[in-house]
Design a protein around this motif. Structure first.
Motif, PDB file in Angstrom:
ATOM      1  N   TRP A 105       0.854  -1.192   0.000  1.00 52.66           N
ATOM      2  CA  TRP A 105       0.000   0.000   0.000  1.00 52.66           C
ATOM      3  C   TRP A 105       0.883   1.232   0.000  1.00 52.66           C
ATOM      4  O   TRP A 105       1.962   1.224   0.593  1.00 52.66           O
ATOM      5  CB  TRP A 105      -0.894  -0.018   1.250  1.00 52.66           C
ATOM      6  N   SER A 106       0.487   2.271  -0.709  1.00 56.43           N
ATOM      7  CA  SER A 106       1.234   3.528  -0.785  1.00 56.43           C
ATOM      8  C   SER A 106       2.549   3.278  -1.532  1.00 56.43           C
ATOM      9  O   SER A 106       2.503   2.742  -2.651  1.00 56.43           O
ATOM     10  CB  SER A 106       1.444   4.095   0.620  1.00 56.43           C
TER      11      SER A 106
ATOM     12  N   GLY B  71      -1.957  -1.386  -3.888  1.00 57.50           N
ATOM     13  CA  GLY B  71      -2.871  -0.503  -3.180  1.00 57.50           C
ATOM     14  C   GLY B  71      -2.346   0.916  -3.074  1.00 57.50           C
ATOM     15  O   GLY B  71      -1.182   1.120  -2.723  1.00 57.50           O
ATOM     16  N   ALA B  72      -3.192   1.883  -3.380  1.00 51.82           N
ATOM     17  CA  ALA B  72      -2.834   3.305  -3.253  1.00 51.82           C
ATOM     18  C   ALA B  72      -1.491   3.589  -3.905  1.00 51.82           C
ATOM     19  O   ALA B  72      -0.622   4.240  -3.332  1.00 51.82           O
ATOM     20  CB  ALA B  72      -2.819   3.729  -1.779  1.00 51.82           C
TER      21      ALA B  72
ATOM     22  N   MET C  46      -6.113  -1.193  -6.020  1.00 54.55           N
ATOM     23  CA  MET C  46      -7.003  -0.666  -4.990  1.00 54.55           C
ATOM     24  C   MET C  46      -6.661   0.802  -4.739  1.00 54.55           C
ATOM     25  O   MET C  46      -5.495   1.201  -4.863  1.00 54.55           O
ATOM     26  CB  MET C  46      -6.830  -1.423  -3.680  1.00 54.55           C
ATOM     27  N   ALA C  47      -7.664   1.579  -4.365  1.00 52.50           N
ATOM     28  CA  ALA C  47      -7.420   2.984  -4.046  1.00 52.50           C
ATOM     29  C   ALA C  47      -8.576   3.516  -3.211  1.00 52.50           C
ATOM     30  O   ALA C  47      -9.641   2.909  -3.133  1.00 52.50           O
ATOM     31  CB  ALA C  47      -7.269   3.801  -5.321  1.00 52.50           C
TER      32      ALA C  47
ATOM     33  N   PHE D  33      -5.534  12.103  -0.820  1.00 52.03           N
ATOM     34  CA  PHE D  33      -4.707  13.223  -1.295  1.00 52.03           C
ATOM     35  C   PHE D  33      -3.231  12.903  -1.173  1.00 52.03           C
ATOM     36  O   PHE D  33      -2.381  13.692  -1.572  1.00 52.03           O
ATOM     37  CB  PHE D  33      -5.028  14.511  -0.515  1.00 52.03           C
ATOM     38  N   ASN D  34      -2.897  11.741  -0.603  1.00 57.14           N
ATOM     39  CA  ASN D  34      -1.506  11.313  -0.464  1.00 57.14           C
ATOM     40  C   ASN D  34      -1.042  10.677  -1.772  1.00 57.14           C
ATOM     41  O   ASN D  34      -0.083  11.138  -2.401  1.00 57.14           O
ATOM     42  CB  ASN D  34      -1.413  10.343   0.714  1.00 57.14           C
ATOM     43  N   VAL D  35      -1.717   9.614  -2.179  1.00 61.04           N
ATOM     44  CA  VAL D  35      -1.515   9.044  -3.517  1.00 61.04           C
ATOM     45  C   VAL D  35      -2.894   9.026  -4.178  1.00 61.04           C
ATOM     46  O   VAL D  35      -3.694   8.134  -3.927  1.00 61.04           O
ATOM     47  CB  VAL D  35      -0.921   7.624  -3.463  1.00 61.04           C
TER      48      VAL D  35
END
Length: 241
Positions: free
Chosen positions: A104-105, A127-128, A180-181, A186-188
């Motif tokens: 994620w991220s 993810g993200a 996934m998101a 607003f971060n990614v």
């Protein structure tokens, strides 16, 4: 050579030649440490060997280790992740034909980089994440970091394009990937996942997209958190078991 640490989670301490999931932390300035990790324990409980890799760029190993990936994303980290997979294969723990990756991220960003570099992975959950990094400029919270590390896009186009290689080389990817998101991230921003999903669809690579409505970078709705866990398990079981 670089010494890279990691943590291994197993459903059975005597298990061998297991389906492996490399679950990659975000940041990149963060680390996997010896504390309870719900995400990886759930995946291990579902029947996978799960590896956490403190790739170059992670914290906890000094400033030079963090700065090793400065303006050079998707290079040394990928080598460290793939190296960890190779080590677990040599140890007889991981089945070379049943390897997956997720995160994620920045873990999602690194998932994209890794599957664009190595076709051995049979499944991925990103993810993200993002890959077309030019499109993140001005839409997320990192504009000061980008300009300091990468330069302004119009003055350093080649660097920005280089760091976007999973998007521009998508047709080389063979790994079925679930993207996934979160809708309000607003971060990614959600566009990072949408763009890769569309690139996969247009290139005929098996894919799926899940967007969690009203969520920011982390999920806060209990049913969404449960859904995210179950979606990982289902995707990896489909392709690795």
């Amino acid at each position: 050579k670089t010494r890279v640490s990691g943590i291994l989670y197993l459903p059975d301490s005597a298990a061998s030649k297991m389906p492996l999931v490399l679950f990659i932390h975000g940041g990149p300035v963060a680390q996997d440490e010896f504390s309870f990790d719900l995400y990886r324990q759930i995946l291990a409980g579902a029947g996978f060997a799960v590896a956490a890799v403190n790739y170059r760029g992670s914290s906890g190993r000094g400033l030079d280790y963090c700065k090793a990936i400065n303006a050079d994303w998707g290079n040394k980290e990928v080598k460290d992740i793939v190296g960890a997979a190779d080590h677990l294969i040599r140890q007889g723990i991981a089945d070379a034909d049943r390897m997956g990756i997720g995160g994620w991220s920045y873990g999602g960003i690194l998932t994209n980089y890794t599957i664009a570099t190595d076709n051995r992975f049979k499944a991925a959950v990103s993810g993200a994440g993002s890959s077309l990094q030019l499109s993140m400029y001005g839409t997320d919270q990192y504009v000061l970091q980008y300009e300091e590390e990468l330069g302004q896009p119009w003055r350093n186009k080649e660097k920005w394009m280089q760091l976007s290689y999973p998007f521009f080389q998508v047709e080389k990817i063979r790994t079925p990937t679930l993207f996934m998101a979160s809708q309000n991230d607003f971060n990614v921003p959600v566009a990072g996942a949408e763009q890769m999903y569309q690139a996969f669809k247009s290139s005929g690579i098996p894919t799926k997209l899940i967007i969690y409505p009203g969520q920011n970078h982390g999920l806060s709705v209990p049913s969404y958190i449960l859904h995210r866990f179950q979606s990982h398990i289902d995707w990896f079981r489909k392709y690795l078991l």
